[in-house]
Enzyme design. Structure first.
Site, short mmCIF file in Angstrom:
data_model
loop_
_atom_site.label_atom_id
_atom_site.label_comp_id
_atom_site.label_asym_id
_atom_site.label_seq_id
_atom_site.Cartn_x
_atom_site.Cartn_y
_atom_site.Cartn_z
N LYS A 205 0.86 -1.19 0.00
CA LYS A 205 0.00 0.00 0.00
C LYS A 205 0.90 1.24 0.00
CE LYS A 205 -3.56 2.45 2.56
NZ LYS A 205 -4.57 2.37 3.61
N ARG A 215 -10.65 10.09 1.93
CA ARG A 215 -10.50 10.75 3.24
C ARG A 215 -11.58 11.80 3.44
NH1 ARG A 215 -3.87 11.04 2.98
NH2 ARG A 215 -3.59 8.79 2.94
N LYS A 235 1.36 10.10 5.68
CA LYS A 235 1.41 8.70 6.11
C LYS A 235 2.67 8.00 5.62
CE LYS A 235 -3.62 8.20 6.62
NZ LYS A 235 -4.77 7.28 6.53
N GLU A 251 7.28 -6.83 1.30
CA GLU A 251 6.05 -6.68 2.09
C GLU A 251 5.13 -7.89 1.89
OE1 GLU A 251 4.88 -4.80 4.33
OE2 GLU A 251 5.90 -2.86 4.25
N LYS A 266 -2.15 -1.46 -3.87
CA LYS A 266 -3.00 -0.27 -3.83
C LYS A 266 -2.16 1.01 -3.87
CE LYS A 266 -6.02 1.97 -0.56
NZ LYS A 266 -6.46 2.01 0.78
N SER A 292 -10.22 5.75 -4.56
CA SER A 292 -11.16 6.86 -4.74
C SER A 292 -10.70 7.87 -5.79
CB SER A 292 -11.38 7.55 -3.40
OG SER A 292 -10.15 7.96 -2.84
N TYR A 331 -15.15 1.28 -7.03
CA TYR A 331 -16.42 1.95 -6.78
C TYR A 331 -17.35 1.84 -7.99
CZ TYR A 331 -13.72 3.69 -2.87
OH TYR A 331 -12.95 3.75 -1.74
C1 PBG Z 1 -7.46 3.54 5.61
C2 PBG Z 1 -7.76 3.35 4.16
C3 PBG Z 1 -7.56 4.27 3.13
C4 PBG Z 1 -8.10 3.70 1.98
C5 PBG Z 1 -8.57 2.43 2.32
N1 PBG Z 1 -8.34 2.23 3.68
C6 PBG Z 1 -7.03 5.65 3.16
C7 PBG Z 1 -5.67 5.92 3.66
O1 PBG Z 1 -4.86 5.01 3.85
O2 PBG Z 1 -5.41 7.09 3.89
C8 PBG Z 1 -8.16 4.38 0.65
C9 PBG Z 1 -9.23 3.94 -0.28
C10 PBG Z 1 -9.54 4.87 -1.39
O3 PBG Z 1 -8.89 5.92 -1.57
O4 PBG Z 1 -10.48 4.55 -2.13
N2 PBG Z 1 -6.36 2.93 6.10
#
Ligand code: PBG
Length: 344
Positions: A205, A215, A235, A251, A266, A292, A331
């Site tokens: 990720k 978010r 992050k 990982e 991701k 997203s 989505y």
């Molecule tokens: C939270 C999480 C996130 C997403 C899925 N789980 C956001 C992040 O890590 O800040 C993102 C999903 C998306 O953007 O559609 N840990």
């Protein structure tokens, strides 16, 4: 020279356009086929009575529990194998210790119970395991003195996983990127007799700008602003550096060794190379998340009349499958499932 064929060079024996002439022929030679079985539908749930649109994600709503239950039933009817749940947690439930994450009566657990009552095992329920909806600073882990602390966070993630398992979640999906969390969660589930619960790890990720609209949907951008005030602006100390590829294999190897049943890459669209490497290196169920921002870019362009949303959605998800993904969180899942049903 009449009647004589032109020189051989003018006759390429192989003409790749030959098999592109008809729709039936293109379908016959297609190397990749997207089916509804490849789709996972991410859904937002909130504690209100009405569906509330997510401004940054056109056509996506935060659903009340009843709406969520209907969406789960719709997923089952469409043949979408699984949904992924994301709770919008009220500000007063957020705290520094994220204790609400393992309250058996929190929104995520209530939502899971409601869906299971309606759809049983007809549709898989995947729940995110991470603390970002529950921390006052919006980070996925606990924040002590300007640092996201790993091992204390993992203890809370184990509690959160157990709580979701008790509610009836089929798959827990740690998305926090703490070290060692998969092994710890597997151990905790097993100690409580929950060998049946699968772990889908968000293994590779990346720290990505494409999570922005998500978010907003969760209201965690505001919390992250508070986190920034406390010294952690992004992050990047736990999510992966976009520059890295070999690290994603490390990982994935660790998460598999710790007991992950499935791994995820991701975002998907900016990591097609990573999906390919992971699938071909490990040969394990490899999922990818069209996040997203990827969704909203397509919707925004379509809403401006610049691209065709349904074609762009289909293309963007098909290439994720072509890269090696066994399933895709998107989505667009219900729209794609409907289009695939018509096409047959
Ligand atoms: C939270 C999480 C996130 C997403 C899925 N789980 C956001 C992040 O890590 O800040 C993102 C999903 C998306 O953007 O559609 N840990």
């Amino acid at each position: 020279m009449t009647g004589q064929p032109p020189p051989a060079a003018a006759f390429p024996a192989t003409r790749l356009r030959r098999t592109r002439q008809h729709d039936w022929l293109r379908r016959l030679v297609a190397e990749t086929t997207l089916t509804t079985n490849d789709l996972i539908w991410p859904l937002f749930v909130h504690d209100g009575g009405l569906a509330v649109p997510v401004a940054a994600m056109p056509q996506v709503d935060r659903l009340p529990i009843e709406g969520l239950v209907r969406a789960a039933a719709e997923a089952a009817a469409l043949g979408i194998p699984a949904i992924a749940l994301f709770p919008v947690v009220e500000a007063q439930r957020k705290s520094d210790d994220a204790a609400h994450a393992f309250d058996d009566d929190n929104l995520a657990c209530r939502a899971v119970r409601a869906i299971r009552r309606e759809t049983g095992d007809a549709v898989g329920i995947i729940c995110d395991v991470a603390l970002d909806p529950y921390t006052s600073h919006g980070h996925d882990g606990l924040l002590h003195d300007g640092t996201i602390v790993n091992d204390q966070t993992v203890e809370v993630l184990c509690q959160q996983s157990l709580s979701l398992a008790r509610a009836g979640c089929h798959i827990v999906a740690p998305s926090d990127m703490m070290d060692g969390r998969v092994g710890a969660i597997r151990g905790a589930l097993d100690r409580f007799g929950r060998q049946d619960v699968c772990i889908l790890s968000y293994a590779a990720k990346y720290a990505s700008a494409f999570y922005g609209p998500f978010r907003d949907a969760l209201g965690s951008s505001a919390s992250l602003g508070a986190g920034a005030a406390r010294g952690v602006t992004d992050k990047k100390t736990y999510q992966m550096d976009i520059a890295n590829s070999d690290e994603s294999l490390r990982e994935v190897a660790l998460d598999l060794a710790e007991g992950a049943d499935m791994v995820m890459v991701k975002p998907a669209g900016t990591a097609l190379d990573i999906i390919h490497r992971v699938k071909h290196t490990f040969g394990v169920p490899t999922l990818a998340y069209q996040v997203s921002g990827e969704y909203s870019m397509i919707r925004a362009a379509a809403n401006n009349g610049w691209i065709d949303a349904s074609q762009a959605a289909m293309e963007s998800v098909l290439v994720i499958k072509r890269a090696g993904a066994d399933a895709i969180l998107t989505y667009f899942a219900p729209q794609l499932a409907r289009a695939l049903a018509v096409r047959g």
